[in-house]
Motif scaffolding. Sequence first.
Motif, short mmCIF file in Angstrom:
data_model
loop_
_atom_site.label_atom_id
_atom_site.label_comp_id
_atom_site.label_asym_id
_atom_site.label_seq_id
_atom_site.Cartn_x
_atom_site.Cartn_y
_atom_site.Cartn_z
N ARG A 173 -0.98 23.10 -6.12
CA ARG A 173 -1.59 23.56 -4.88
C ARG A 173 -0.96 22.75 -3.75
N ILE A 174 -0.55 23.45 -2.69
CA ILE A 174 -0.01 22.80 -1.50
C ILE A 174 -1.12 22.77 -0.45
N ARG A 175 -1.33 21.62 0.15
CA ARG A 175 -2.37 21.47 1.17
C ARG A 175 -1.95 20.41 2.17
N PRO A 176 -2.60 20.41 3.35
CA PRO A 176 -2.33 19.33 4.30
C PRO A 176 -2.77 17.99 3.70
N ALA A 177 -2.06 16.95 4.02
CA ALA A 177 -2.41 15.62 3.54
C ALA A 177 -3.71 15.16 4.17
N ALA A 178 -4.49 14.44 3.41
CA ALA A 178 -5.73 13.82 3.88
C ALA A 178 -5.47 12.33 4.07
N PRO A 179 -6.28 11.65 4.88
CA PRO A 179 -6.05 10.21 5.10
C PRO A 179 -5.97 9.40 3.80
N GLY A 180 -6.80 9.72 2.84
CA GLY A 180 -6.80 8.98 1.58
C GLY A 180 -5.57 9.20 0.72
N ASP A 181 -4.78 10.23 1.03
CA ASP A 181 -3.56 10.51 0.28
C ASP A 181 -2.42 9.57 0.64
N LEU A 182 -2.44 9.01 1.83
CA LEU A 182 -1.26 8.33 2.35
C LEU A 182 -0.74 7.19 1.47
N PRO A 183 -1.60 6.32 0.93
CA PRO A 183 -1.06 5.29 0.03
C PRO A 183 -0.42 5.91 -1.23
N LEU A 184 -0.95 7.03 -1.69
CA LEU A 184 -0.37 7.70 -2.86
C LEU A 184 1.02 8.25 -2.53
N LEU A 185 1.21 8.68 -1.28
CA LEU A 185 2.53 9.18 -0.87
C LEU A 185 3.56 8.06 -0.92
N GLN A 186 3.14 6.86 -0.57
CA GLN A 186 4.05 5.72 -0.68
C GLN A 186 4.43 5.48 -2.14
N ASP A 187 3.46 5.62 -3.05
CA ASP A 187 3.74 5.46 -4.48
C ASP A 187 4.72 6.53 -4.97
N ILE A 188 4.52 7.78 -4.49
CA ILE A 188 5.43 8.87 -4.86
C ILE A 188 6.83 8.55 -4.38
N GLU B 164 -0.37 19.03 -5.14
CA GLU B 164 -1.23 18.32 -6.08
C GLU B 164 -1.44 19.16 -7.33
N LYS B 165 -1.73 18.46 -8.40
CA LYS B 165 -2.06 19.14 -9.64
C LYS B 165 -3.37 19.88 -9.45
N GLU B 166 -3.45 21.07 -10.01
CA GLU B 166 -4.72 21.80 -9.98
C GLU B 166 -5.68 21.09 -10.94
N GLY B 167 -6.94 21.15 -10.63
CA GLY B 167 -7.93 20.56 -11.51
C GLY B 167 -8.78 19.54 -10.79
N PRO B 168 -9.67 18.90 -11.53
CA PRO B 168 -10.63 18.00 -10.90
C PRO B 168 -9.99 16.77 -10.24
N GLU B 169 -8.87 16.29 -10.77
CA GLU B 169 -8.22 15.12 -10.17
C GLU B 169 -7.66 15.43 -8.81
N GLY B 170 -6.89 16.52 -8.70
CA GLY B 170 -6.27 16.88 -7.44
C GLY B 170 -5.38 15.80 -6.87
N ARG B 171 -4.69 15.08 -7.71
CA ARG B 171 -3.85 13.95 -7.28
C ARG B 171 -2.49 14.45 -6.80
N PRO B 172 -2.06 14.04 -5.60
CA PRO B 172 -0.73 14.44 -5.11
C PRO B 172 0.39 13.97 -6.04
#
Length: 183
Positions: free
Chosen positions: A2-17, A57-65
């Motif tokens: 699923r493609i979606r706009p980034a949320a504030p909580g996603d930003l540290p995960l984007l650095q990990d990616i 993000e992966k589809e499903g309950p996690e929804g992790r970018p």
Amino acid sequence: MRIRPAAPGDLPLLQDIERAAGVPFRDLGMRDVADDAPPALETLERYRRAQRCWVAEKEGPEGRPVAYLIAEPVDGALHVEQVSVHPAAARRGVGRALLARAADRARAEGLTALTLTTFAEVPWNAPYYARLGFRTLAGAELTPGLRRIRAEEAAHGLDRWPRVCMRVDVPRAGEILAGLPDR
């Protein structure tokens, strides 16, 4: 995905990616690229607030970018500043889906193309974008904004490896990006 706009909580995960996506460059002898710091949280937040930061993000309950794209208008085109896919999610059409979302945004804003700069000889860079319909721009085709971006990249040391500017017109981008398998 699923493609979606980034949320504030996603930003540290984007650095990990970004860090994970850099690792394969080490195998090509591009250690400085592999070890380059990801965009700062403030930079990512600026793109997010401008609504020019998307995550896959992966589809499903996690929804992790697992991937992200940031872009900004440059000389009448939407310039893809960065698109990064976690290696565990590579070769599944994730980057293509993010580029298609960027093309939709460019079209909605009345911009004429997507542009980007990339490494000419890295298989998942320029050759990949060429398969998606992007073409390499000759020096005379570079707009002032693209010349500025290339100068900044050179100052950052990226010209130690061949780099190119690429472009795909927005009316073609949707059909090209939607219709090609990821290779």
